[in-house]
Design a protein around this motif. Structure first.
Motif, mmCIF file in Angstrom:
data_model
loop_
_atom_site.group_PDB
_atom_site.id
_atom_site.type_symbol
_atom_site.label_atom_id
_atom_site.label_comp_id
_atom_site.label_asym_id
_atom_site.label_seq_id
_atom_site.Cartn_x
_atom_site.Cartn_y
_atom_site.Cartn_z
ATOM 1 N N LEU A 67 0.820 -1.212 0.000
ATOM 2 C CA LEU A 67 0.000 0.000 0.000
ATOM 3 C C LEU A 67 0.857 1.267 0.000
ATOM 4 C CD1 LEU A 67 -2.695 -1.152 2.574
ATOM 5 C CD2 LEU A 67 -3.125 -0.583 0.163
ATOM 6 N N ARG A 68 1.953 1.241 0.719
ATOM 7 C CA ARG A 68 2.846 2.402 0.793
ATOM 8 C C ARG A 68 3.377 2.757 -0.586
ATOM 9 N NH1 ARG A 68 7.942 2.769 0.534
ATOM 10 N NH2 ARG A 68 8.213 0.537 0.729
ATOM 11 N N LYS A 69 3.708 1.750 -1.369
ATOM 12 C CA LYS A 69 4.252 2.000 -2.717
ATOM 13 C C LYS A 69 3.226 2.659 -3.625
ATOM 14 C CE LYS A 69 7.580 -1.744 -2.546
ATOM 15 N NZ LYS A 69 7.885 -3.124 -2.937
ATOM 16 N N SER A 70 1.951 2.319 -3.449
ATOM 17 C CA SER A 70 0.927 2.874 -4.339
ATOM 18 C C SER A 70 0.183 4.077 -3.756
ATOM 19 C CB SER A 70 -0.086 1.786 -4.721
ATOM 20 O OG SER A 70 -0.721 1.273 -3.575
ATOM 21 N N ALA A 75 -1.412 7.241 3.939
ATOM 22 C CA ALA A 75 -2.631 6.625 3.407
ATOM 23 C C ALA A 75 -2.610 5.109 3.607
ATOM 24 C CB ALA A 75 -2.794 6.963 1.927
ATOM 25 N N ALA A 76 -1.446 4.501 3.486
ATOM 26 C CA ALA A 76 -1.330 3.058 3.710
ATOM 27 C C ALA A 76 -1.720 2.709 5.137
ATOM 28 C CB ALA A 76 0.093 2.590 3.421
ATOM 29 N N GLU A 96 2.225 2.038 13.173
ATOM 30 C CA GLU A 96 1.997 3.487 13.109
ATOM 31 C C GLU A 96 2.977 4.243 14.005
ATOM 32 O OE1 GLU A 96 -2.513 4.623 12.140
ATOM 33 O OE2 GLU A 96 -2.290 3.471 14.000
ATOM 34 N N ARG A 97 3.171 3.755 15.215
ATOM 35 C CA ARG A 97 4.112 4.417 16.131
ATOM 36 C C ARG A 97 5.541 4.344 15.605
ATOM 37 N NH1 ARG A 97 0.846 1.710 19.920
ATOM 38 N NH2 ARG A 97 2.475 0.193 20.370
ATOM 39 N N GLY A 103 9.745 9.285 10.707
ATOM 40 C CA GLY A 103 9.342 10.188 9.641
ATOM 41 C C GLY A 103 8.763 9.494 8.422
ATOM 42 N N GLY A 104 8.086 8.363 8.617
ATOM 43 C CA GLY A 104 7.445 7.667 7.502
ATOM 44 C C GLY A 104 8.314 6.647 6.813
ATOM 45 N N ARG A 105 9.508 6.423 7.311
ATOM 46 C CA ARG A 105 10.374 5.434 6.661
ATOM 47 C C ARG A 105 11.015 4.574 7.749
ATOM 48 N NH1 ARG A 105 12.977 10.059 7.227
ATOM 49 N NH2 ARG A 105 15.117 10.047 7.926
ATOM 50 N N PHE A 106 11.377 3.378 7.369
ATOM 51 C CA PHE A 106 12.087 2.509 8.290
ATOM 52 C C PHE A 106 13.570 2.811 8.197
ATOM 53 C CE2 PHE A 106 8.246 -0.043 7.690
ATOM 54 C CZ PHE A 106 7.895 -0.218 9.021
#
Length: 113
Positions: A67-70, A75-76, A96-97, A103-106
């Motif tokens: 989902l993150r990729k699209s 939103a994912a 989510e945490r 910042g949205g990335r691993f």
């Protein structure tokens, strides 16, 4: 990526149907991956007392990545939060945490060497 090992050598869509079972069979003969087979086999399962919790973690992370990729990271997470229930929903909360902290990335763990 190990959870999709059953897709190797197959073209879509036939790889999608049985790839969890094929993947579990592939790793079953590798001693140090002995416990990984059930996580691969059941990563798409959403309920049932026989589904290992680790498989649910793998499944949620797999969905998040797709989902993150699209759709993008936020939103994912929104889609996952709306769709997942039970233990899988708890996994979404932790995800989510974790994503919020980075910042949205691993971010890969630092080397211990």
């Amino acid at each position: 990526l190990l959870h999709d090992i059953g897709r190797i050598g197959y073209e879509q869509p036939e790889a999608d149907i049985g790839h969890p079972d094929r993947g579990a069979e592939i790793v079953s003969g590798i001693p140090f991956l002995e416990g990984v087979g059930p996580l691969i086999r059941y990563h798409r399962s959403t309920e049932g007392s026989d589904v290992p919790r680790g498989a649910m973690v793998v499944g949620v992370c797999c969905r998040y990545d797709r989902l993150r990729k699209s759709h993008g990271a936020r939103a994912a997470l929104d889609v996952l939060a709306a769709d997942e229930h039970g233990y899988r929903r708890s996994v979404v909360d932790v995800l989510e945490r974790t994503v919020a902290k980075d910042g949205g990335r691993f971010v890969p763990a630092k080397s211990m060497s």
